[in-house]
Every structure is written in structure tokens, then in C-alpha cells.
Write a protein that holds these residues in place. Structure first.
Motif: not given
Length: 192
Positions: A40-41, A92-94, A131-133, A146-157
Motif C-alpha cells: 500500500g505504497v 523509501l517506503l515504495d 523504520w525511521i519516521p 530523499i523527498p521531504g517527509n519521507s519514512l526511511l527504511v533501513f536494513d542494517i548489519h
């Protein structure tokens, strides 16, 4: 040159209309499935985080950061005064990838607040999804891809980490031994 005539059967009345209605229905169904498959992008960061909070294993911190432990590390937890050697992928969320690095040195206190908070929950060898608001990321301003007001999604090791004091001590030892010393670690932020 001769032309051979091929007899065509007449199309039943209304068949063409039914065919186009069927094509339109299939196209709408495919579009709906693609949208649903992307989570649900069209969701806003707030609505996505609200729905994501109910997913198995997702923890929401008081600041609004959401994280999920994929693989727990071992040993002590990172602190704000550490420099972490990490592999990460930021999307990004999409699903659009805006930054990715299999091995980057980052000062824990030199990245966006949500990324820093997430790192401070991790241990060596740990793998997390964050998931970073927007308020813990880049806020309302555009930042490169990165557009303004973007939710950032990170996979981190987390591959490894050392305190800034340990790194300084190592550099001083190398200088005393006649080496040029390790290059200073620049304060990088994911997405830049």
C-alpha cells in the motif's frame, strides 16, 4: 501476384464490448494486486507506522522509531561515542533504494537521530530493520534522492565497532611507530 481470400467469421453482437470490459477488469485487478504487493505504497508515514506497529516482532520506541531484530548480535551494545562498521541498505517506503553500502564506518552520533537510536540498540553481528519516521530522519526538507517527509527504511548489519577513544589511541600508536596513521573517519550520514 494473386491474393487469396480468407473467409472471416462474423463477430457476435456485443462480443467486442465484452472483450474490452474483460481487458479493463484484468488491468484493474492487476493494478490492485501490484499496489497491495507493495504494502500500500500510497500510505502516509503515519498510517504505515500505525499498521506496521502490529506486525510480529516490530517494536516502537518512545521516540516513534520502529525496529525489528532480524538476528541478535552478541557482546556490548553500541553507544553514541562509538564508530560502527556496518553494512546497510536504505529505501523509501515504495522500495526505492536511496543509499546502500556493504561496509561503511559511521560515528553513531554523526547520523540522523533515528539511525543513531537504532544503532544504539544493536550489538556486534546484529541485523535489524529500522523504520525511521520523518521527524527522526530528514524532516520536511528534500535531501538529495530523499523527498521531504519521507519514512526511511533501513536494513542494517553491525560488522564491528570501536569507541572513538580506541580509534584515537590506535592512530596515535601508528604515528609513534612511524606510520602515517589511519585516515580520520569522516562523519557520514546515510543518504549522503
Amino acid at each position: 501476384m494473386s491474393t487469396t481470400a480468407v473467409p472471416l467469421r462474423p463477430i457476435a453482437k456485443g462480443s467486442l464490448t465484452r472483450l474490452w470490459i474483460g481487458v479493463a477488469a484484468v488491468a484493474l485487478a492487476a493494478g490492485g494486486l501490484a499496489w497491495a504487493g507493495q504494502g500500500g505504497v500510497a500510505a502516509t508515514p503515519v498510517s504505515f507506522l500505525a499498521a506496521n506497529a502490529g506486525e510480529a516482532g516490530v517494536v516502537t520506541t518512545p521516540s516513534g522509531l520502529q525496529l525489528k531484530v532480524i538476528e541478535e548480535g552478541s557482546g556490548p551494545t553500541l553507544t553514541a561515542s562509538d564508530v560502527a562498521l556496518i553494512g546497510y541498505k536504505g529505501t523509501l517506503l515504495d522500495g526505492t533504494v536511496f543509499d546502500e553500502n556493504p561496509q561503511a564506518a559511521m560515528p553513531v552520533d554523526g547520523v540522523v537521530p533515528g539511525f543513531s537510536e537504532g544503532l544504539q540498540k544493536m550489538k556486534k553481528g546484529g541485523k535489524y530493520k529500522l523504520w525511521i519516521p520523518p521527524q527522526l530522519g530528514y524532516g520536511a526538507e528534500d535531501n538529495g534522492p530523499i523527498p521531504g517527509n519521507s519514512l526511511l527504511v533501513f536494513d542494517i548489519h553491525v560488522i564491528d565497532f570501536k569507541s572513538k577513544a580506541e580509534i584515537m589511541q590506535m592512530q596515535q600508536m601508528m604515528q609513534h611507530q612511524g606510520g602515517a596513521g589511519a585516515p580520520p573517519i569522516p562523519p557520514q550520514m546515510p543518504g549522503q
